[in-house]
Write an enzyme that holds these catalytic residues in place. Structure first.
Site, PDB file in Angstrom:
ATOM      1  CD  GLU A  91      -3.108  -0.914   0.351  1.00 24.66           C
ATOM      2  OE1 GLU A  91      -3.182   0.151  -0.305  1.00 24.66           O
ATOM      3  OE2 GLU A  91      -3.950  -1.813   0.266  1.00 24.66           O
ATOM      4  CB  CYS A 134      -1.482   7.613   1.411  1.00 25.20           C
ATOM      5  SG  CYS A 134      -2.936   6.733   1.997  1.00 25.20           S
TER       6      CYS A 134
END
Ligand code: NAD
Length: 474
Positions: free
Chosen positions: A220, A254
């Site tokens: 991720e 993010c």
């Protein structure tokens, strides 16, 4: 507070790994009721027992407001657990699949089994959410887990260890605190799966280390998520949602809109709307706002300030903000316009409260720009025209997309969450997280002699005819 140091030796880390290896089948063969019991204990710990301590740790690490902590750190974990509790029976049940007629006399099904001993390495920006989120999936799938939280959020990492210790034995789930050396020791071990959340550069190190043991990975990662606003967009809604999604956690997120690509005809109006909502959310003196957190450490504060300086030196203008204090790890929410595309800020993931606003004339410019960069973790579209939205989705690539919104896809556990190539490999959340930590085992069961047996050697003309028929019809 100084970052956490490496504390355990390689031998101590290996012992913890071996203990989990020895215990993996016991954990794997627990009933679904027992797995659920562990998840419920974790939910109570996060939602009730340790909730105040979590808020305090996040305040001490980021000066984060308790309501923001609840929304971005508590709720995603409890939401993931609730979703998993409701679905686990369905996910773990055997899934019958049809068997081709050529194999008459057999049945087939898929059985999800745990991968075994798993490693979760998490970043500092949402320490609880990004450590416990994947842990929920790993437990649901029946694995043992070693967790390595970030060394940069000291208060949060210590508390993660305390919470885990209160629920799990070390041969089931254990937290190993430490920095890069600890991470490297862990990565040299033959885990059955590694779930890594962090930067693309470290993601490459993780994948290279995993390759030595052929360990599967979920990565991720991050990247620059563009936000495209066309002429037909509702400017006020767009501004409100983007200011929320960009400046929450002081931009250290993010999936934050990294930069704006706005149609030139509405740029001025959009900048005004951004300015309005920054004041609505954080007041006239943002240094006093309790709703606006701090940067994780001085070195990241300096990194972000250097990005602003570099863009200014290449002609950018500050349309809001610009005030900062390295000692206080404070950077005011900052809007910058007239940004040159060759500025550092348009190359690096910003990961801070700075929003470059770039105008475009036609949508092809936007598509060419986005496709000339690495695939982003998210791409957001603000438009009221379906044809424009579909055109942008079809002609770009991204891990995920929100239309007339941003960031929120993360919270829907029915959607797979993750990037694509440079922004990530594999998906998490809900069933997709469960799948990441499971092996989909194929089970083919021959009940009575099958037609295939008629096709076994020695071959002759008759068998060849049967083979021809099989190829043609079955
Ligand atoms: P990072 O990659 O520096 O660190 C992440 C973890 O890796 C930490 O636990 C760290 O100790 C470890 N690590 C660091 N260097 C290492 C090395 N050389 N070898 C082995 N392990 C190492 O990331 P960060 O600064 O903590 O987090 C920011 C990044 O994470 C951003 O790029 C952001 O976009 C990304 N991120 C992605 C998601 C997502 O869900 N896709 C979520 C949050 C953050």
């Amino acid at each position: 507070m100084e970052a956490i140091k490496d504390t355990l030796s390689f031998n101590e880390i290996q012992t913890l790994f071996n203990n989990q290896k020895g215990n993996q089948f016991k954990v794997a063969n627990r009933s679904i009721v027992e797995r659920k019991k562990k998840l419920k204990q974790l939910k109570t710990a996060i939602e009730v027992t340790f909730r105040d301590e979590i808020r305090t740790a996040l305040y001490n690490d980021f000066k984060k407001h308790p309501s923001e902590s609840d929304l971005t750190e508590i709720y995603p974990i409890t939401g993931e657990i609730k979703h998993t509790l409701n679905s686990l029976k369905k996910w773990t049940g055997r899934k019958r699949v049809s068997t081709p007629l050529a194999f008459l006399g057999a049945s087939s099904h898929i059985q999800y089994e745990p991968k075994g001993v798993c490693l979760i390495i998490s970043p500092w920006n949402f320490p609880f959410n990004l450590t416990f989120g994947p842990l929920v999936s790993a437990i649901a799938a029946g694995n043992t887990v070693i967790l390595k939280p970030s060394e940069h959020t000291v208060n949060s990492s210590h508390l993660i260890k305390k919470i885990v210790k209160s629920i799990f034995s070390e041969d089931e789930v254990v937290v190993i605190e430490g920095a890069v050396e600890t991470s490297k020791h862990l990565l040299s071990l033959p885990f059955n799966h590694i779930f890594f959340t962090g930067s693309p550069n470290v993601g490459k190190i993780v994948m290279a280390a995993a390759a030595k043991n052929l360990t599967s990975v979920t990565l991720e990662l991050g990247g620059k998520s563009p936000t495209i606003i066309d002429e037909t967009a509702n400017i006020d809604n767009a501004a409100k949602r983007i200011v929320w999604g960009k400046f929450i956690n002081a931009g250290q997120i993010c999936i934050a809109p990294d930069y704006i690509l706005v149609h030139e005809n509405i740029k001025e109006e959009l900048v005004k709307a951004f300015q309005k909502y920054l004041k609505v959310f954080f007041g006239d003196d943002i240094t006093r706002s309790e709703a606006f957190p701090r940067i994780v450490n001085k070195s990241h504060t300096k990194r972000i300030l250097n990005l602003i300086e570099d863009s200014k030196s290449k002609g950018a203008e500050i349309a809001f903000g610009g005030i900062s204090s390295v000692d206080d790890k404070y950077i005011q929410p900052t809007l910058i316009t007239n940004v040159s595309l060759d500025s550092e800020i348009m190359e690096q993931e910003i990961f801070g409260p700075v929003l470059p606003i770039i105008s475009f004339k036609n949508v092809e410019e936007v598509i060419n720009h986005v496709n000339s960069k690495e695939k982003p973790l998210a791409l957001y579209i603000y438009s009221s025209k379906k044809t424009n939205i579909n055109y942008l989705i079809k002609n770009t690539r991204a891990g995920g997309t929100c239309v007339n919104s941003n960031d929120i896809h993360f919270f829907n556990n029915n959607l797979p969450f993750g990037g694509s190539n440079n922004s990530g490999i594999g998906k998490s959340h809900g069933f997709f997280g469960f799948q990441a930590f499971s092996n989909a085992r194929s089970i083919y069961n021959q009940h009575v002699p099958g037609a295939l047996e008629l096709l076994m050697p020695p071959y002759n003309n008759f068998k060849q005819k049967l083979i021809d028929l099989t190829i043609k019809w079955f």
